[in-house]
Motif scaffolding. Structure first.
Motif, short mmCIF file in Angstrom:
data_model
loop_
_atom_site.label_atom_id
_atom_site.label_comp_id
_atom_site.label_asym_id
_atom_site.label_seq_id
_atom_site.Cartn_x
_atom_site.Cartn_y
_atom_site.Cartn_z
N ASP A 5 -1.58 -4.42 6.02
CA ASP A 5 -1.57 -3.17 6.78
C ASP A 5 -0.37 -3.08 7.70
O ASP A 5 0.29 -2.04 7.78
CB ASP A 5 -2.86 -3.04 7.60
N THR A 6 -0.10 -4.18 8.40
CA THR A 6 1.05 -4.18 9.30
C THR A 6 2.33 -3.96 8.50
O THR A 6 3.21 -3.22 8.93
CB THR A 6 1.14 -5.51 10.07
N GLU A 7 2.41 -4.62 7.36
CA GLU A 7 3.61 -4.46 6.54
C GLU A 7 3.83 -3.00 6.18
O GLU A 7 4.93 -2.47 6.31
CB GLU A 7 3.47 -5.29 5.25
N ARG A 65 6.58 2.17 6.97
CA ARG A 65 6.50 3.60 7.33
C ARG A 65 7.35 3.91 8.54
O ARG A 65 8.15 4.86 8.53
CB ARG A 65 5.04 3.97 7.65
N GLU A 66 7.22 3.10 9.57
CA GLU A 66 7.96 3.40 10.81
C GLU A 66 9.45 3.24 10.61
O GLU A 66 10.24 4.00 11.15
CB GLU A 66 7.46 2.51 11.95
N THR A 67 9.82 2.20 9.87
CA THR A 67 11.23 2.02 9.59
C THR A 67 11.78 3.23 8.85
O THR A 67 12.86 3.73 9.17
CB THR A 67 11.45 0.75 8.75
N GLY A 82 0.59 -2.52 -0.44
CA GLY A 82 -0.32 -2.63 0.69
C GLY A 82 -1.71 -3.11 0.34
O GLY A 82 -2.62 -3.03 1.15
N TYR A 83 -1.90 -3.60 -0.89
CA TYR A 83 -3.23 -4.11 -1.26
C TYR A 83 -3.33 -5.59 -0.95
O TYR A 83 -2.39 -6.35 -1.21
CB TYR A 83 -3.51 -3.85 -2.74
#
Lengths: 157, 1065
Positions: A26-28, A33-35, B69-70
């Motif tokens: 999730d953090t990744e 996304r933010e990058t 993201g999985y």
């Protein structure tokens, strides 16, 4: 040290993500996304450095990126890396991809992300730069591909 | 057998491979998640098959899904299976998957150790390669420990260059995870610096640079070797790394900086690679304090070339490096002002922001107006962007930096619509008030321009100031009626509440002025019209949602209605209305005083309470202004109060045995010492911040503390100067009764070192403040004490003039400050604290004792050392005289009387925390341990060895650990009958019951089990497992505590301590 290498397209879809430090999935995704948000709103003719802020690692870290056609190549590095050096490295990376895929385009990266990883592994290891010479990288990649091919044919034979 | 393999391969052809998966996902854009979940089900099926090819294919697909993201950690074991395939193709897939999703808490990782070891020693160099690459991503402390030797073997005996390089690089990761391996491996790593292969060499440089970044001073000894490499290597990557490393080393070793200048200058001149040039410049800058002006000039020249380049990246880096030079050589940068101003026009925002940063440091008295003018042009251009917000913030920063020291032309400043006008400043511009008022009136008139979009930027805050100034100095207005009208416009209601409140209040003041002027006329109708205007407009504010506004408006509305009635009877009311707001503020202009040179050796004797409000606390004046009825009296009261306080302070000082006189010379040193901390910083107190750069929460405290400290210093310095000026100009009795503000005298300011008319008491050169409360609040809620005793030798010189009455007053005050955080200290200690707190020239420490939950015989004492003096403290040694029961844990091999070295040094104003472990045998009795802190005070020219005695008070409370307990378990415990009872009564406790409980919980580490009305049960546990149960009841002012514990002595002592807590309040 390089903390992360991200490739995503103009819409923020990830094409490769390599984190040299563990984050949850999730953090990744959030980092990607933010990058993307940070990078995508910048004009074409502005400088390629971006202070990443709290995104990864804090103020010691910078985002160094290049934009090629539909793809963004973003390296997140700390202050021990030379900014201009990393820009060169991104260039080498892209040129290597170009050689290996023969006129690389986004589709190559979409369908062969494993190969891109293998090429990257010859350049950066565990966040440290291993090789910057394109010919050297290509020699290594080719040799390994050849080996793979010989194994596959031996199975089928 | 062969058939089976072939069959497997054929099966495989029907499976989806990675490309099919990707294609499938692209074809199912609408229901991607659903499609992927079916794919994951398929993958799970594939992983169940025996065929390794099928498994590898599945793992390959999982790697892709991981990127999306999985979470694929459920397949970790299958990944390990694929990793251990003998085929390179599959091995590589496995290692890639592992590198993407394994981490330290992946449990199957320990299964990989042997596989990796096998791969590392594989005859196939590519097997080794993928294993090393994978390992570099997921190495754990265990893996590092188990594989360190195998990696070392590769480093020294590897036949293949590539393997060698990889293994050298991975050493860094191994060191990180398993630091013990660093020492034995280091010689080999050092050897690799001179490896014939440039690749291996570069890898070694890379690793050492990373290591040196973490701890530069351990690698100083390698400097000669690196120096050799730098002058011989031609690989730019290696050169950049080495030069960066030198950048980290030079601050530690000035001689190195000198030595580097020449080769670096050569490189700067010769290299064509911009990256190398830039790093050279950076390193020269890093060592610039010892480098010649010539080299700095060269750097600035080169940077100018970078900045002028059309490449935005070079421009950006050039500005970045320039800002580093600015810190030490502002002059050399200032000469390139033209270039930097030019960068403000750049299309790239990052570059504009960098240029803005630079401008901040380049401002001087001469160029301020020019720069701000230029910036204002940009503000207009940048309408509606975040960049504009940044610009405005910067303009304000620039103008207000260093206490407005660069603003020479106040009139100009007032006319700038965005420059900050804290009212305090305007007051100090007493001389230009007429002009200021006129400007402010115009501003109010045009307020509609400022509101709207500006509102979010907080620019409307200026209206707050403007309204007040117009009200306060209404007699200087040309057309007060017009301004009054402007202030009562309906649009005002859109402003923030606190501004409206000021509007309403000042409208009333204006009304008084207008009335005054109109009553002079024969025609009374105009005056009545004015009243009508007020009556018409005020109801708008009466309806305001903001209480303040509402309250003031309704008050004033009724007043005006009454006035109108009187007017209708032709009564002259103006005089009386004016009387409501009579009394002028008498400002002090500290700026003006500052400009007069200070006579040598003069004393600062200004009372501390005066100078703050005008400059530092703009709002303080408003606070005075609000209760209007008290206004006329206010200045008077202040003066009296001030005199009284001054007197009290003088007494306090005279009585204080710890007051230290400084020699005139040391005072001079303090004065001359340049330092960032001494630059006064104005906090523009806007409740709507313009744009506050994001700070992590934890930093805010630090920042606050830092600001407070700076402020204190700034104040002190200012006071000194001011006083000098006063004496010098012969206006010793100058009116100095500016409104006093207590607002920022927090409990942390417990020391007032300034006395008036006592020339023999010199201002102390060691800046001393005792700041406890903030530290207390920061730390964990357990018992704190202050421990410190001063060397007695100095104290004896103190004057002992005492006046009984004064002394008692002082004591009371002190206690009041204290009891919040200082709960359990015994009687003896409070006396100590009482005296020491006055003045503590050397490290001030605060400590906290906490039991170790894991080990019933250990307590950890955290001590905060804070250096309050202006000298550098080093070689601190902490020693405690062990008792039979409690012993300081010392490292093996040291004697029972050896001190422990505090692992840090303290520059002035810095605090740090050290922890000391004590072993205790019995915890049933409280105990005091005597100790000494020895340290070296290092000044510029001398260093002295000093000693500080202290006592550590181990209360029984500190052995208790807050432990929650359920009521049923609690009841069982009480029923068990193992516990012995005891009770205590507290009389005269005057606090709400929940406060009482909170206090026991906080100070004595209890938790409330149950509370019914005025009765509560509480529980705590000692580190050795004693149960302590309390039943607290209250009736009136009497509190009775019935307690049970399996250890009566402990219980008795805990109760005593609780009693003490409440006897102190």
């Amino acid at each position: 040290m390089i903390k992360a290498i991200l490739i995503f397209n103009n819409h923020g879809k990830p094409r490769l993500s390599k984190f040299y430090e563990h984050y949850t999935e999730d953090t990744e995704q959030q980092i990607i996304r933010e990058t993307f948000h940070l990078v995508s709103k910048r004009d074409e003719n502005v400088c390629n450095f971006l202070e990443g802020g709290m995104l990864i690692g804090g103020s010691d870290y910078k985002l160094i990126y290049r934009h090629y056609a539909t793809l963004y190549f973003v390296f997140c590095v700390d202050s021990s890396e030379s900014e201009l050096g990393i820009l060169d490295l991104i260039q080498v990376f892209v040129e290597t991809l170009d050689k290996c895929f023969e006129n690389v385009c986004e589709l190559d990266l979409i369908f062969h992300v494993d190969k891109v990883h293998n090429i990257l592994a010859e350049m950066v290891m565990g966040g440290m730069v291993l090789e910057t010479n394109m010919n050297e990288i290509i020699t290594q990649v080719d040799a390994q591909n050849k080996m793979e091919k010989s194994e596959v044919t031996s199975v089928l034979a | 057998m062969a058939l089976k393999i072939v069959k497997g391969s054929i099966d495989r052809m029907f499976d989806k491979n990675l490309q099919d998966l990707v294609r499938g996902i692209r074809n199912h854009k609408e229901d991607e998640a659903k499609y992927i979940s079916t794919c994951i089900d398929e993958i799970k099926q594939e992983l169940k098959q025996d065929n390794i090819a099928v498994k590898a294919n599945a793992v390959c697909k999982l790697t892709y899904l991981q990127m999306l993201g999985y979470d694929v950690s459920w397949a970790a074991f299958n990944i390990v299976e694929v990793m251990s395939s003998s085929k390179f193709t599959y091995k590589r897939i496995g290692y890639l998957a592992a590198s993407q999703c394994f981490h330290e808490s992946t449990d199957v990782i320990m299964l990989t150790t042997n596989q990796i070891r096998k791969d590392l020693s594989s005859p196939n160099q590519y097997d080794t390669g993928v294993a090393l690459t994978g390992l570099s991503c997921f190495v754990t402390p265990d893996l590092a420990r188990d594989l360190a030797n195998d990696i070392m073997t590769l480093v020294s005996h590897g036949d293949c260059v590539k393997r060698k390089r990889c293994s050298v690089l991975i050493m860094y990761k191994v060191f990180l995870k398993y630091p013990e391996s660093l020492r034995p491996a280091f010689p080999r790593l050092k050897e690799k610096l001179e490896d014939p292969d440039p690749g291996v060499q570069s890898a070694a440089v890379n690793v050492i640079c990373e290591l040196a970044r973490r701890n530069p001073k351990n690698y100083l000894s390698l400097a000669p070797l690196f120096f050799k490499l730098m002058t011989s290597s031609t690989n730019n990557w290696v050169l950049i790394k080495i030069i960066k490393l030198f950048g980290a080393l030079t601050p530690l070793e000035p001689r190195l900086g000198k030595k580097l200048i020449e080769p670096l200058t050569n490189l700067i001149h010769s290299t064509s690679a911009m990256s190398l040039l830039y790093e050279c410049v950076n390193t020269v800058i890093a060592g610039q304090y010892c480098s010649s002006v010539g080299s700095v000039v060269l750097c600035v020249q080169k940077l100018r070339i970078l900045i002028e380049d059309s490449d935005q990246n070079l421009k950006y880096l050039g500005l970045l490096a320039m800002s580093k030079i600015l810190k030490t050589h502002p002059k050399s940068v200032q000469s390139h002002k033209d270039l930097i101003l030019q960068c403000l026009d750049d299309k790239d925002e990052s570059i504009r922001l960098r240029a803005l940063d630079l401008l901040y440091g380049m401002v001087s008295k001469k160029n301020l107006m020019e720069i701000v003018k230029k910036l204002m042009l940009h503000v207009d251009k940048a309408e509606g962007t975040t960049y504009r917000d940044e610009l405005l913030t910067k303009i304000i920063d620039i103008c207000s930096q260093s206490n407005y020291q660069y603003i020479t032309n106040f009139e100009w400043s007032v006319s700038q619509p965005v420059t900050p006008h804290p009212p305090g400043i305007s007051v100090s511009w007493w001389t230009i008030r007429v002009f200021a008022v006129a400007q402010m009136a115009t501003l109010l008139d045009n307020a509609h321009l400022l509101t709207g979009s500006m509102q979010r930027n907080g620019i409307c805050e200026v209206l707050y100031a403007a309204a007040w100034i117009c009200g306060e100095f209404s007699e200087h207005l040309e057309n007060p009626l017009q301004t009054l009208e402007a202030m009562l416009r309906p649009k005002v209601a859109t402003l923030p509440g606190h501004i409206q409140a000021v509007y309403v209040q000042n409208a009333a003041k204006l009304f008084a002025t207008v009335l005054k002027s109109q009553e002079g006329n024969t025609d009374s109708t105009t005056a009545q019209e004015t009243s009508q205007l007020m009556i018409d407009r005020l109801p708008l504010f009466v309806q305001s949602a903001n209480l303040e506004v509402q309250e003031r408006a309704s008050c004033i509305l009724q007043l005006v209605k009454y006035i109108q009635k009187l007017q209708q009877k032709d009564v002259e009311v103006a005089e009386e209305v004016i009387a409501l707001f009579a009394g002028e503020l008498n400002p002090v202009a500290p700026k003006a005083q500052k400009k007069v040179p200070v006579p040598e050796g003069y004393l600062d004797l200004t009372p501390p309470s005066e100078s703050e409000s005008e400059d530092e606390q703009p709002k303080a004046i408003f606070a005075k202004e609000e209760p209007k009825h008290s206004r006329p009296r206010h200045t008077e009261v202040d003066e009296k109060e001030l005199a009284r306080r001054r007197e009290a302070r003088k007494q306090e000082q005279a009585n204080n045995p710890f007051y230290i006189k400084a020699s005139p010379s040391s005072q001079k040193v303090y004065q001359d010492a340049p330092g960032v901390e001494h630059i006064p910083v104005v906090q523009i107190d806007l409740s709507v911040p313009l744009k506050v750069p994001g700070l992590p929460m934890s930093d805010q405290y630090v920042k606050l503390e830092e600001e407070r400290r700076q402020k204190e210093r700034a104040e002190k310095k200012k006071k000194e100067k001011k006083k000098r000026k006063e004496k010098r100009s012969g206006r010793g009795k100058k009116h100095d009764s500016g409104p006093e503000s207590e607002e920022d005298i927090t409990p942390a300011h417990m020391v007032d070192i300034v006395t008036e008319e006592m020339p023999e008491v010199r201002c102390v050169s060691l800046q001393i403040q005792f700041s406890t409360s903030r530290i207390f609040n920061e730390l964990s809620p357990s018992s704190f004490w202050v421990f410190n005793e001063k060397k007695s030798s100095k104290h004896k010189k103190k004057k002992q003039k005492k006046e009984k009455e004064e002394k008692e007053k002082k004591k009371k005050k002190k206690k009041h400050h204290h009891h919040h955080h200082h709960s359990d200290g015994g009687g003896e200690e409070s006396v100590q604290n009482g005296t020491v707190e006055e003045e503590e020239p050397l490290p001030v420490s605060v400590y906290d004792i906490q039991g170790n939950l894991q080990d019933g015989s250990q307590v950890v004492v955290s001590v905060i050392f804070e250096n309050k003096c202006d000298s550098f403290l080093k070689s601190m040694e902490f020693n405690v005289l062990d008792s039979l029961n409690s012993k300081l844990q010392r490292p093996e091999g040291s004697g029972p009387h050896d001190g422990l070295t505090v692992p840090f040094q303290l520059p002035p104003g810095v605090s740090n925390e050290a922890r000391f472990v004590f072993t205790v045998q019995s915890i049933v009795m409280p105990q005091k341990l005597k100790g000494t802190l020895t340290f070296i005070v290092k000044n510029e020219d001398s260093s002295t060895h000093e000693k500080l005695d202290f006592k550590l008070h181990f209360t029984c409370t500190s052995y208790l650990i807050t432990t929650p307990c359920y009521s049923d378990a609690f009841a069982k415990l009480l029923e068990s009958g193992d516990l012995k009872g005891s009770s205590v009564r507290l009389e005269g406790v005057n606090m709400p019951f929940h406060h009482l409980l909170a206090r026991i919980c906080f100070h004595h580490h209890f938790s409330v089990v149950e509370r019914i009305d005025s009765c509560a049960s509480m529980y705590s546990r000692s580190i050795q497992g004693h149960h302590v149960c309390l039943l607290v009841k209250t009736s009136g002012q009497t509190v009775s505590i019935d307690a049970k514990c399996d250890e009566p002595t402990l219980l008795g002592n805990v109760l005593d301590e609780i009693k003490q807590t409440f006897s102190q309040c």
